[in-house]
Design a protein around this motif. Sequence first.
Motif, PDB file in Angstrom:
ATOM      1  N   UNK A 140      32.305  79.406  88.145  1.00 51.27           N
ATOM      2  CA  UNK A 140      32.353  78.377  87.110  1.00 51.27           C
ATOM      3  C   UNK A 140      33.333  78.726  86.007  1.00 51.27           C
ATOM      4  N   UNK A 141      33.703  77.679  85.269  1.00 56.31           N
ATOM      5  CA  UNK A 141      34.424  77.839  84.003  1.00 56.31           C
ATOM      6  C   UNK A 141      33.561  77.167  82.940  1.00 56.31           C
ATOM      7  N   UNK A 142      33.247  77.897  81.887  1.00 55.44           N
ATOM      8  CA  UNK A 142      32.450  77.384  80.775  1.00 55.44           C
ATOM      9  C   UNK A 142      33.383  77.083  79.611  1.00 55.44           C
ATOM     10  N   UNK A 143      33.305  75.855  79.099  1.00 56.48           N
ATOM     11  CA  UNK A 143      34.137  75.452  77.958  1.00 56.48           C
ATOM     12  C   UNK A 143      33.222  75.122  76.783  1.00 56.48           C
ATOM     13  N   UNK A 144      33.193  76.019  75.809  1.00 53.15           N
ATOM     14  CA  UNK A 144      32.327  75.835  74.649  1.00 53.15           C
ATOM     15  C   UNK A 144      32.920  74.792  73.703  1.00 53.15           C
ATOM     16  N   UNK A 145      32.081  74.179  72.874  1.00 48.12           N
ATOM     17  CA  UNK A 145      32.573  73.162  71.942  1.00 48.12           C
ATOM     18  C   UNK A 145      33.682  73.663  71.002  1.00 48.12           C
ATOM     19  N   UNK A 146      33.712  74.978  70.706  1.00 47.93           N
ATOM     20  CA  UNK A 146      34.744  75.528  69.823  1.00 47.93           C
ATOM     21  C   UNK A 146      36.056  75.816  70.555  1.00 47.93           C
ATOM     22  N   UNK A 147      36.124  75.480  71.864  1.00 43.85           N
ATOM     23  CA  UNK A 147      37.352  75.671  72.635  1.00 43.85           C
ATOM     24  C   UNK A 147      37.399  76.957  73.439  1.00 43.85           C
ATOM     25  N   UNK A 148      36.481  77.888  73.190  1.00 40.75           N
ATOM     26  CA  UNK A 148      36.446  79.147  73.940  1.00 40.75           C
ATOM     27  C   UNK A 148      36.098  78.865  75.401  1.00 40.75           C
ATOM     28  N   UNK A 149      36.842  79.460  76.316  1.00 40.49           N
ATOM     29  CA  UNK A 149      36.576  79.305  77.747  1.00 40.49           C
ATOM     30  C   UNK A 149      36.336  80.666  78.362  1.00 40.49           C
ATOM     31  N   UNK A 150      35.434  80.699  79.340  1.00 44.60           N
ATOM     32  CA  UNK A 150      35.198  81.928  80.091  1.00 44.60           C
ATOM     33  C   UNK A 150      34.772  81.573  81.508  1.00 44.60           C
ATOM     34  N   UNK A 151      35.032  82.482  82.406  1.00 43.46           N
ATOM     35  CA  UNK A 151      34.599  82.316  83.794  1.00 43.46           C
ATOM     36  C   UNK A 151      33.252  82.988  83.954  1.00 43.46           C
ATOM     37  N   UNK A 160      25.544  80.463  76.211  1.00 41.00           N
ATOM     38  CA  UNK A 160      26.370  79.286  75.931  1.00 41.00           C
ATOM     39  C   UNK A 160      25.651  78.335  74.969  1.00 41.00           C
ATOM     40  N   UNK A 161      26.355  77.850  73.949  1.00 44.40           N
ATOM     41  CA  UNK A 161      25.716  76.939  73.005  1.00 44.40           C
ATOM     42  C   UNK A 161      25.550  75.540  73.604  1.00 44.40           C
ATOM     43  N   UNK A 162      24.698  74.771  72.984  1.00 45.43           N
ATOM     44  CA  UNK A 162      24.517  73.381  73.362  1.00 45.43           C
ATOM     45  C   UNK A 162      25.874  72.674  73.296  1.00 45.43           C
ATOM     46  N   UNK A 163      26.123  71.809  74.270  1.00 44.92           N
ATOM     47  CA  UNK A 163      27.393  71.090  74.309  1.00 44.92           C
ATOM     48  C   UNK A 163      28.460  71.755  75.154  1.00 44.92           C
TER      49      UNK A 163
END
Length: 103
Positions: free
Chosen positions: A42-53, A87-90
């Motif tokens: 997966x790729x996680x894209x947080x609301x603040x723009x931070x991405x991580x696999x 991971x935060x909500x959103x």
Amino acid sequence: MEEQWLLSVRESVSLTGLGILLFPASEATQLSNFALHTALQLRLRQPNGLEERSIATVEEVSRPSSTAEPGLTERVLLLTQENTAMPPSGTEVWWTGEEAPWW
């Protein structure tokens, strides 16, 4: 294969020793396309723009019924990598199109 959006995170719950459960903000019908316990890259894209696999498995969670409503079973993701941040909500969860090897 192009990335596929799976869900937006409503709530993250840490399960000590197991990982982090990601509950979808709305019904995650895309998760029903996978067998239970399938490991996904997966790729996680947080609301603040931070991405991580990350790697997560497809799971089902049942909640007990109350007298007013029947029990609820929903598909969720369980992040299984060590040291994964909550991971935060959103947060958007995208499948890279690849299953993850278990070991």
